[in-house]
Design a protein around this motif. Structure first.
Motif, PDB file in Angstrom:
ATOM      1  N   ALA A   1       0.837  -1.199   0.000  1.00 27.97           N
ATOM      2  CA  ALA A   1       0.000   0.000   0.000  1.00 27.97           C
ATOM      3  C   ALA A   1       0.874   1.252   0.000  1.00 27.97           C
ATOM      4  CB  ALA A   1      -0.922  -0.011   1.210  1.00 27.97           C
ATOM      5  N   GLY A   2       0.517   2.197  -0.855  1.00 32.85           N
ATOM      6  CA  GLY A   2       1.242   3.459  -0.939  1.00 32.85           C
ATOM      7  C   GLY A   2       2.481   3.425  -1.816  1.00 32.85           C
ATOM      8  N   LYS A   3       2.806   2.267  -2.369  1.00 32.78           N
ATOM      9  CA  LYS A   3       4.015   2.132  -3.198  1.00 32.78           C
ATOM     10  C   LYS A   3       3.890   2.957  -4.480  1.00 32.78           C
ATOM     11  CE  LYS A   3       7.045  -1.246  -5.431  1.00 32.78           C
ATOM     12  NZ  LYS A   3       8.298  -0.700  -4.901  1.00 32.78           N
ATOM     13  N   THR A   4       5.009   3.469  -4.920  1.00 35.90           N
ATOM     14  CA  THR A   4       5.081   4.120  -6.224  1.00 35.90           C
ATOM     15  C   THR A   4       5.706   3.141  -7.203  1.00 35.90           C
ATOM     16  OG1 THR A   4       5.270   6.333  -5.268  1.00 35.90           O
ATOM     17  CG2 THR A   4       6.038   6.048  -7.542  1.00 35.90           C
TER      18      THR A   4
ATOM     19  N   THR B   1      -4.998   5.254  -9.236  1.00 36.46           N
ATOM     20  CA  THR B   1      -4.378   5.852  -8.056  1.00 36.46           C
ATOM     21  C   THR B   1      -5.416   6.453  -7.107  1.00 36.46           C
ATOM     22  OG1 THR B   1      -3.983   8.009  -9.104  1.00 36.46           O
ATOM     23  CG2 THR B   1      -2.258   6.328  -9.341  1.00 36.46           C
TER      24      THR B   1
ATOM     25  N   ASN C   1      -4.694   3.005  -3.581  1.00 38.10           N
ATOM     26  CA  ASN C   1      -3.600   3.358  -2.671  1.00 38.10           C
ATOM     27  C   ASN C   1      -2.249   2.982  -3.270  1.00 38.10           C
ATOM     28  OD1 ASN C   1      -2.255   4.363  -0.488  1.00 38.10           O
ATOM     29  ND2 ASN C   1      -2.753   2.686   0.887  1.00 38.10           N
ATOM     30  N   ILE C   2      -2.053   3.427  -4.502  1.00 32.56           N
ATOM     31  CA  ILE C   2      -0.835   3.142  -5.268  1.00 32.56           C
ATOM     32  C   ILE C   2      -0.515   4.397  -6.068  1.00 32.56           C
ATOM     33  CG2 ILE C   2      -1.919   2.235  -7.382  1.00 32.56           C
ATOM     34  CD1 ILE C   2       0.773   0.259  -5.709  1.00 32.56           C
ATOM     35  N   ASN C   3       0.738   4.587  -6.415  1.00 32.13           N
ATOM     36  CA  ASN C   3       1.144   5.725  -7.238  1.00 32.13           C
ATOM     37  C   ASN C   3       1.923   5.207  -8.438  1.00 32.13           C
ATOM     38  OD1 ASN C   3       0.286   7.982  -5.436  1.00 32.13           O
ATOM     39  ND2 ASN C   3       1.670   6.910  -4.055  1.00 32.13           N
TER      40      ASN C   3
END
Length: 157
Positions: free
Chosen positions: A45-48, A72, A76-78
């Motif tokens: 979660a939150g990883k780019t 996105t 919850n990803i970039n």
């Protein structure tokens, strides 16, 4: 582990559903409950995710970037896109590599793209037919393949 995914917009659920129920009005009903995630293949979660285009025309790359970024909002990803490998900073790890040269549209599921092709400049996602699609077809195809890249599978798989 495979589990159901809920809380995603109907459009995204429709892109992965094989279970469709005809309503009396003739429309098709689809539920987000028909989506499945292969948990061991999802990204943190939150990883780019670093994504590079291996080939293709700029207008197609721009459209893929614009459409894919819809994920996105919900996942919850970039995404960090590069239009060619030469633009990727030295030493930066690339998780997804896109090619437009193929007869199909397809993608590895989740972290499989990173596990099997991390050191190679081989594609992990292909958009072989989107240049000939209408805008709405392209949107559906791009969202669908990026769903696979994030770890979504069809419920029948």
């Amino acid at each position: 582990m495979i589990r159901s995914l809920t809380g995603v917009p109907l459009l995204l659920a429709l892109l992965f559903s094989c279970v469709q129920k005809d309503s009396p009005e003739g429309s098709v009903e689809v539920s987000a409950a028909s989506l499945v995630v292969e948990s061991n293949k999802t990204w943190k979660a939150g990883k780019t995710l670093t994504i590079v285009f291996l080939d293709g025309e700029d207008w197609l790359k721009d459209e893929v970037i614009q459409i894919a970024n819809e994920w996105t909002v919900y996942a919850n990803i970039n995404f960090d896109f590069y239009k060619s490998y030469e633009l990727v900073p030295s030493g930066k790890s690339v998780q997804i590599k896109i090619s437009f040269i193929d007869e199909k549209n397809r993608s590895f599921v989740g972290k499989d793209s990173d596990r099997f092709f991390a050191a190679k400049k081989s594609p992990s996602m292909w958009f072989g037919t989107i240049a000939g699609q209408t805008g709405s077809q392209r949107k559906g195809t791009v969202l669908h393949e990026f769903g696979h890249a994030l770890g979504l599978r069809h419920e029948h798989q």
